[in-house]
Design a protein around this motif. Sequence first.
Motif, PDB file in Angstrom:
ATOM      1  N   TYR A   2     -47.629  26.970  -2.862  1.00 17.81           N
ATOM      2  CA  TYR A   2     -48.905  27.075  -3.554  1.00 17.81           C
ATOM      3  C   TYR A   2     -49.102  28.481  -4.095  1.00 17.81           C
ATOM      4  O   TYR A   2     -48.466  29.434  -3.657  1.00 17.81           O
ATOM      5  CB  TYR A   2     -50.083  26.716  -2.641  1.00 17.81           C
ATOM      6  CG  TYR A   2     -50.103  27.452  -1.318  1.00 17.81           C
ATOM      7  CD1 TYR A   2     -50.507  28.777  -1.232  1.00 17.81           C
ATOM      8  CD2 TYR A   2     -49.705  26.810  -0.159  1.00 17.81           C
ATOM      9  CE1 TYR A   2     -50.520  29.446  -0.025  1.00 17.81           C
ATOM     10  CE2 TYR A   2     -49.717  27.471   1.056  1.00 17.81           C
ATOM     11  CZ  TYR A   2     -50.124  28.779   1.122  1.00 17.81           C
ATOM     12  OH  TYR A   2     -50.126  29.445   2.328  1.00 17.81           O
ATOM     13  N   THR A   3     -50.000  28.570  -5.072  1.00 20.27           N
ATOM     14  CA  THR A   3     -50.523  29.847  -5.534  1.00 20.27           C
ATOM     15  C   THR A   3     -52.037  29.731  -5.417  1.00 20.27           C
ATOM     16  O   THR A   3     -52.591  28.627  -5.367  1.00 20.27           O
ATOM     17  CB  THR A   3     -50.123  30.145  -6.990  1.00 20.27           C
ATOM     18  OG1 THR A   3     -50.554  29.078  -7.829  1.00 20.27           O
ATOM     19  CG2 THR A   3     -48.608  30.326  -7.111  1.00 20.27           C
ATOM     20  N   ALA A  24     -49.625  21.454   2.991  1.00 17.74           N
ATOM     21  CA  ALA A  24     -49.817  22.709   2.255  1.00 17.74           C
ATOM     22  C   ALA A  24     -51.190  23.311   2.544  1.00 17.74           C
ATOM     23  O   ALA A  24     -51.309  24.519   2.764  1.00 17.74           O
ATOM     24  CB  ALA A  24     -49.640  22.474   0.760  1.00 17.74           C
ATOM     25  N   MET A  25     -52.225  22.485   2.550  1.00 18.72           N
ATOM     26  CA  MET A  25     -53.569  23.011   2.808  1.00 18.72           C
ATOM     27  C   MET A  25     -53.722  23.493   4.250  1.00 18.72           C
ATOM     28  O   MET A  25     -54.416  24.476   4.496  1.00 18.72           O
ATOM     29  CB  MET A  25     -54.619  21.968   2.455  1.00 18.72           C
ATOM     30  CG  MET A  25     -54.805  21.862   0.956  1.00 18.72           C
ATOM     31  SD  MET A  25     -56.358  21.117   0.522  1.00 18.72           S
ATOM     32  CE  MET A  25     -55.786  19.575  -0.103  1.00 18.72           C
ATOM     33  N   GLU A  31     -52.673  30.567   7.204  1.00 19.64           N
ATOM     34  CA  GLU A  31     -52.376  31.873   6.614  1.00 19.64           C
ATOM     35  C   GLU A  31     -53.638  32.708   6.439  1.00 19.64           C
ATOM     36  O   GLU A  31     -53.653  33.901   6.743  1.00 19.64           O
ATOM     37  CB  GLU A  31     -51.687  31.689   5.259  1.00 19.64           C
ATOM     38  CG  GLU A  31     -51.422  32.992   4.529  1.00 19.64           C
ATOM     39  CD  GLU A  31     -50.919  32.781   3.108  1.00 19.64           C
ATOM     40  OE1 GLU A  31     -51.285  33.597   2.232  1.00 19.64           O
ATOM     41  OE2 GLU A  31     -50.168  31.819   2.871  1.00 19.64           O
ATOM     42  N   LYS A  32     -54.704  32.083   5.953  1.00 17.03           N
ATOM     43  CA  LYS A  32     -55.949  32.805   5.679  1.00 17.03           C
ATOM     44  C   LYS A  32     -56.902  32.815   6.874  1.00 17.03           C
ATOM     45  O   LYS A  32     -57.990  33.365   6.787  1.00 17.03           O
ATOM     46  CB  LYS A  32     -56.659  32.196   4.464  1.00 17.03           C
ATOM     47  CG  LYS A  32     -55.877  32.357   3.189  1.00 17.03           C
ATOM     48  CD  LYS A  32     -55.718  33.821   2.868  1.00 17.03           C
ATOM     49  CE  LYS A  32     -54.839  34.071   1.684  1.00 17.03           C
ATOM     50  NZ  LYS A  32     -54.481  35.470   1.539  1.00 17.03           N
ATOM     51  N   GLN A  33     -56.483  32.207   7.973  1.00 18.05           N
ATOM     52  CA  GLN A  33     -57.291  32.119   9.201  1.00 18.05           C
ATOM     53  C   GLN A  33     -58.662  31.507   8.932  1.00 18.05           C
ATOM     54  O   GLN A  33     -59.685  31.978   9.418  1.00 18.05           O
ATOM     55  CB  GLN A  33     -57.391  33.481   9.876  1.00 18.05           C
ATOM     56  CG  GLN A  33     -56.045  34.009  10.297  1.00 18.05           C
ATOM     57  CD  GLN A  33     -56.124  35.357  10.988  1.00 18.05           C
ATOM     58  OE1 GLN A  33     -57.194  35.953  11.133  1.00 18.05           O
ATOM     59  NE2 GLN A  33     -54.988  35.830  11.449  1.00 18.05           N
ATOM     60  N   GLY A  83     -57.324  24.807  18.889  1.00 15.87           N
ATOM     61  CA  GLY A  83     -56.845  26.068  18.336  1.00 15.87           C
ATOM     62  C   GLY A  83     -56.062  25.970  17.042  1.00 15.87           C
ATOM     63  O   GLY A  83     -55.515  26.965  16.578  1.00 15.87           O
ATOM     64  N   LYS A  84     -56.003  24.785  16.430  1.00 16.14           N
ATOM     65  CA  LYS A  84     -55.249  24.606  15.192  1.00 16.14           C
ATOM     66  C   LYS A  84     -56.159  24.040  14.111  1.00 16.14           C
ATOM     67  O   LYS A  84     -57.122  23.340  14.408  1.00 16.14           O
ATOM     68  CB  LYS A  84     -54.077  23.650  15.424  1.00 16.14           C
ATOM     69  CG  LYS A  84     -53.062  24.202  16.398  1.00 16.14           C
ATOM     70  CD  LYS A  84     -51.906  23.253  16.559  1.00 16.14           C
ATOM     71  CE  LYS A  84     -50.906  23.851  17.550  1.00 16.14           C
ATOM     72  NZ  LYS A  84     -49.799  22.972  17.797  1.00 16.14           N
ATOM     73  N   PRO A  85     -55.832  24.320  12.832  1.00 11.65           N
ATOM     74  CA  PRO A  85     -56.642  23.767  11.754  1.00 11.65           C
ATOM     75  C   PRO A  85     -56.663  22.233  11.802  1.00 11.65           C
ATOM     76  O   PRO A  85     -55.637  21.600  12.050  1.00 11.65           O
ATOM     77  CB  PRO A  85     -55.948  24.239  10.474  1.00 11.65           C
ATOM     78  CG  PRO A  85     -55.181  25.438  10.885  1.00 11.65           C
ATOM     79  CD  PRO A  85     -54.765  25.186  12.311  1.00 11.65           C
ATOM     80  N   TYR A  86     -57.839  21.685  11.579  1.00 15.02           N
ATOM     81  CA  TYR A  86     -58.037  20.242  11.551  1.00 15.02           C
ATOM     82  C   TYR A  86     -58.712  19.918  10.226  1.00 15.02           C
ATOM     83  O   TYR A  86     -59.857  20.300  10.005  1.00 15.02           O
ATOM     84  CB  TYR A  86     -58.909  19.800  12.726  1.00 15.02           C
ATOM     85  CG  TYR A  86     -59.106  18.316  12.846  1.00 15.02           C
ATOM     86  CD1 TYR A  86     -58.302  17.562  13.687  1.00 15.02           C
ATOM     87  CD2 TYR A  86     -60.098  17.663  12.123  1.00 15.02           C
ATOM     88  CE1 TYR A  86     -58.483  16.187  13.809  1.00 15.02           C
ATOM     89  CE2 TYR A  86     -60.279  16.295  12.235  1.00 15.02           C
ATOM     90  CZ  TYR A  86     -59.465  15.564  13.075  1.00 15.02           C
ATOM     91  OH  TYR A  86     -59.648  14.215  13.188  1.00 15.02           O
TER      92      TYR A  86
END
Length: 142
Positions: A2-3, A24-25, A31-33, A83-86
């Motif tokens: 992605y960009t 990807a999301m 990456e961006k926390q 603790g992980k993105p959902y």
Amino acid sequence: MYTYQAFGDRYVLSLENHVEITKAMTMFCEEKQIKAGVIHGIGAVGKATLRFFDPHTKQYIDKTFQEQMEIACLIGNISQKEGKPYLHLHIALGRSDYSALAGHLLEATLSGAGEFVIEAFEGSLERYYNTSIGLNLYQLRK
């Protein structure tokens, strides 16, 4: 994969062709926390697996569609579970005969463009599994 371009707490995200959207999301949020936020977007996919929740069995029924489809609308939210993105995403997909499919998005592979906006919130939203309903719900502060 992605960009992106940042506009304060908002990110305009362009995914590369043939990338799996949810993967990807999720990577972008790591990456961006980003631990809380909302997502919306448009694009096209060649394959998508949608889910439908059956409240009687407390199970999702998954169905995969493999054809060229337009993302008429993708909308969802970002939170954390263990603790992980959902990512909780819903999608409406337009078919070549102008009919539409819609449901909870499990995964989808881009076939063309994928343009999304992620708005990050300050702080974190947590989720927990509610056994009586059978879903992962927000754990909100009172």
